[in-house]
Write a protein that holds these residues in place. Structure first.
Motif, PDB file in Angstrom:
ATOM      1  N   ASN A 265     -27.435 -23.113  21.611  1.00  0.00           N
ATOM      2  CA  ASN A 265     -28.709 -23.282  21.021  1.00  0.00           C
ATOM      3  C   ASN A 265     -29.877 -23.524  22.150  1.00  0.00           C
ATOM      4  O   ASN A 265     -29.420 -23.729  23.422  1.00  0.00           O
ATOM      5  CB  ASN A 265     -28.487 -24.334  20.007  1.00  0.00           C
ATOM      6  CG  ASN A 265     -28.178 -25.755  20.549  1.00  0.00           C
ATOM      7  OD1 ASN A 265     -28.585 -26.027  21.686  1.00  0.00           O
ATOM      8  ND2 ASN A 265     -27.892 -26.676  19.792  1.00  0.00           N
ATOM      9  N   PRO A 266     -31.015 -23.744  21.617  1.00  0.00           N
ATOM     10  CA  PRO A 266     -32.293 -23.849  22.681  1.00  0.00           C
ATOM     11  C   PRO A 266     -31.939 -25.225  23.260  1.00  0.00           C
ATOM     12  O   PRO A 266     -32.975 -25.601  24.163  1.00  0.00           O
ATOM     13  CB  PRO A 266     -33.632 -23.661  21.907  1.00  0.00           C
ATOM     14  CG  PRO A 266     -32.939 -23.102  20.679  1.00  0.00           C
ATOM     15  CD  PRO A 266     -31.558 -23.291  20.235  1.00  0.00           C
ATOM     16  N   GLN A 267     -31.288 -26.089  23.130  1.00  0.00           N
ATOM     17  CA  GLN A 267     -30.886 -27.516  23.655  1.00  0.00           C
ATOM     18  C   GLN A 267     -29.862 -27.386  24.424  1.00  0.00           C
ATOM     19  O   GLN A 267     -29.449 -28.259  25.108  1.00  0.00           O
ATOM     20  CB  GLN A 267     -30.618 -28.570  22.584  1.00  0.00           C
ATOM     21  CG  GLN A 267     -31.857 -28.949  21.645  1.00  0.00           C
ATOM     22  CD  GLN A 267     -32.020 -27.773  20.519  1.00  0.00           C
ATOM     23  OE1 GLN A 267     -31.292 -27.271  19.834  1.00  0.00           O
ATOM     24  NE2 GLN A 267     -33.385 -27.517  20.645  1.00  0.00           N
ATOM     25  N   GLY A 268     -29.000 -25.995  24.797  1.00  0.00           N
ATOM     26  CA  GLY A 268     -28.308 -26.027  25.942  1.00  0.00           C
ATOM     27  C   GLY A 268     -26.751 -26.461  25.048  1.00  0.00           C
ATOM     28  O   GLY A 268     -26.022 -26.736  25.971  1.00  0.00           O
ATOM     29  N   GLN A 269     -26.627 -26.543  24.331  1.00  0.00           N
ATOM     30  CA  GLN A 269     -25.493 -26.715  23.219  1.00  0.00           C
ATOM     31  C   GLN A 269     -24.530 -25.657  22.811  1.00  0.00           C
ATOM     32  O   GLN A 269     -25.057 -24.833  21.915  1.00  0.00           O
ATOM     33  CB  GLN A 269     -25.650 -27.900  21.987  1.00  0.00           C
ATOM     34  CG  GLN A 269     -26.524 -29.336  22.667  1.00  0.00           C
ATOM     35  CD  GLN A 269     -26.973 -30.011  21.539  1.00  0.00           C
ATOM     36  OE1 GLN A 269     -27.458 -29.475  20.518  1.00  0.00           O
ATOM     37  NE2 GLN A 269     -26.989 -31.300  21.691  1.00  0.00           N
ATOM     38  N   LEU A 270     -23.245 -25.720  22.833  1.00  0.00           N
ATOM     39  CA  LEU A 270     -22.515 -24.816  22.083  1.00  0.00           C
ATOM     40  C   LEU A 270     -22.772 -24.842  20.501  1.00  0.00           C
ATOM     41  O   LEU A 270     -22.300 -25.919  20.116  1.00  0.00           O
ATOM     42  CB  LEU A 270     -21.242 -25.023  22.374  1.00  0.00           C
ATOM     43  CG  LEU A 270     -19.981 -23.911  21.993  1.00  0.00           C
ATOM     44  CD1 LEU A 270     -20.536 -22.424  22.439  1.00  0.00           C
ATOM     45  CD2 LEU A 270     -18.692 -24.441  22.082  1.00  0.00           C
ATOM     46  N   ALA A 271     -23.141 -23.795  19.983  1.00  0.00           N
ATOM     47  CA  ALA A 271     -23.691 -23.755  18.603  1.00  0.00           C
ATOM     48  C   ALA A 271     -22.666 -23.037  17.736  1.00  0.00           C
ATOM     49  O   ALA A 271     -22.500 -23.274  16.484  1.00  0.00           O
ATOM     50  CB  ALA A 271     -25.038 -23.249  18.359  1.00  0.00           C
ATOM     51  N   GLY A 272     -22.031 -22.066  18.289  1.00  0.00           N
ATOM     52  CA  GLY A 272     -20.940 -21.467  17.309  1.00  0.00           C
ATOM     53  C   GLY A 272     -20.171 -20.139  18.028  1.00  0.00           C
ATOM     54  O   GLY A 272     -20.731 -20.081  19.350  1.00  0.00           O
ATOM     55  N   PHE A 273     -19.589 -19.417  17.263  1.00  0.00           N
ATOM     56  CA  PHE A 273     -18.955 -18.246  17.859  1.00  0.00           C
ATOM     57  C   PHE A 273     -18.959 -17.012  16.935  1.00  0.00           C
ATOM     58  O   PHE A 273     -19.014 -17.284  15.837  1.00  0.00           O
ATOM     59  CB  PHE A 273     -17.370 -18.462  18.113  1.00  0.00           C
ATOM     60  CG  PHE A 273     -17.029 -19.881  18.923  1.00  0.00           C
ATOM     61  CD1 PHE A 273     -16.747 -19.707  20.008  1.00  0.00           C
ATOM     62  CD2 PHE A 273     -16.960 -21.080  18.403  1.00  0.00           C
ATOM     63  CE1 PHE A 273     -16.675 -20.643  20.990  1.00  0.00           C
ATOM     64  CE2 PHE A 273     -16.729 -22.144  19.037  1.00  0.00           C
ATOM     65  CZ  PHE A 273     -16.474 -22.052  20.477  1.00  0.00           C
ATOM     66  N   PHE A 274     -19.114 -15.732  17.596  1.00  0.00           N
ATOM     67  CA  PHE A 274     -19.023 -14.567  16.600  1.00  0.00           C
ATOM     68  C   PHE A 274     -17.708 -13.850  17.208  1.00  0.00           C
ATOM     69  O   PHE A 274     -17.546 -13.679  18.331  1.00  0.00           O
ATOM     70  CB  PHE A 274     -20.336 -13.632  17.208  1.00  0.00           C
ATOM     71  CG  PHE A 274     -21.462 -14.393  16.663  1.00  0.00           C
ATOM     72  CD1 PHE A 274     -21.984 -14.364  15.331  1.00  0.00           C
ATOM     73  CD2 PHE A 274     -22.297 -14.813  17.589  1.00  0.00           C
ATOM     74  CE1 PHE A 274     -23.091 -14.753  14.870  1.00  0.00           C
ATOM     75  CE2 PHE A 274     -23.875 -15.309  16.936  1.00  0.00           C
ATOM     76  CZ  PHE A 274     -24.089 -15.382  15.743  1.00  0.00           C
ATOM     77  N   THR A 275     -16.800 -13.600  16.136  1.00  0.00           N
ATOM     78  CA  THR A 275     -15.529 -13.045  16.747  1.00  0.00           C
ATOM     79  C   THR A 275     -15.363 -11.740  16.144  1.00  0.00           C
ATOM     80  O   THR A 275     -16.161 -11.194  15.217  1.00  0.00           O
ATOM     81  CB  THR A 275     -14.605 -14.051  15.750  1.00  0.00           C
ATOM     82  OG1 THR A 275     -14.737 -14.217  14.412  1.00  0.00           O
ATOM     83  CG2 THR A 275     -14.627 -15.394  16.690  1.00  0.00           C
ATOM     84  N   ALA A 276     -14.509 -10.833  16.468  1.00  0.00           N
ATOM     85  CA  ALA A 276     -14.124  -9.663  16.475  1.00  0.00           C
ATOM     86  C   ALA A 276     -13.559  -9.593  14.873  1.00  0.00           C
ATOM     87  O   ALA A 276     -12.927 -10.539  14.485  1.00  0.00           O
ATOM     88  CB  ALA A 276     -13.023  -9.013  17.447  1.00  0.00           C
TER      89      ALA A 276
END
Length: 203
Positions: free
Chosen positions: A174-185
């Motif tokens: 995210n714009p705060q430099g935090q891991l926000a999620g994942f997109f998966t196959a």
């Protein structure tokens, strides 16, 4: 009931209601996506220091102020990496004006072979706006733990013919430099771009 006590109770109730409404307004909007998972609470990333495709420092500060899709791979990858970068080029085209809010980072897990020059030539073949970076293994392993992806070197017939096994998920920062999620196959351009439009439009 004395008037001053009544006024005090009314003020206390009004303050409590104000706090409750404020908390509701400050809560992030609930977003559902089809292509992966958003973390309920974004995760802070460890401090890291990479080298980008121009030989410049790529650290946590480079993630601030915009959304970032991170894909871990390597330039000698025969199929998954070029296929994913081709997909991401199509996704950015489908985003239209919203694409300006998103940067794509190709994170090489093969620092021995993927020099800045090679990384630049590789990612710019797909899209001149794509970024690339890598780092020594110790730094990559720290970032891999923070972003929850895995990779491993697979020996080949000769010392130089090895390959790399790696996660295929896209990591969203995210714009705060935090891991926000994942997109998966399996990743599809239409569904991924639709999800990103929702996220970018609400972020």
């Amino acid at each position: 009931m004395p008037r001053n006590i009544l006024f005090g109770l009314i003020a206390a109730v009004a303050a409590a209601l104000g706090l409750a409404v404020g908390a509701m307004l400050l809560q992030p909007k609930s977003i559902t996506i089809a292509s992966g998972t958003l973390l309920q609470t974004p995760r802070a990333l460890p401090a890291f220091s990479l080298t980008d495709q121009d030989g410049q420092l790529f650290d946590n500060a480079r993630l601030n102020g915009h959304w970032t899709l991170v894909f871990a791979g390597f330039t000698y990858c025969p199929d998954i990496c070029p296929g994913t970068l081709t997909l991401l080029k199509a996704v950015k085209a489908k985003l239209g004006p919203e694409a300006a809010k998103l940067q794509v980072l190709f994170l090489s897990v093969d620092p021995a072979r993927d020099t800045p020059e090679r990384l630049k030539s590789y990612v710019q073949f797909f899209d001149p706006t794509f970024l690339a970076a890598t780092a020594p293994d110790a730094e990559l392993e720290k970032l891999a733990r923070g972003m929850s992806f895995v990779y491993a070197k697979v020996p080949g017939a000769t010392p130089d013919s090895y390959t790399m096994d790696h996660s295929t998920a896209l990591m969203l920062v995210n714009p705060q430099g935090q891991l926000a999620g994942f997109f998966t196959a399996p990743l599809k351009a239409d569904s991924l771009s639709a999800d990103l439009k929702t996220i970018l439009g609400n972020g």
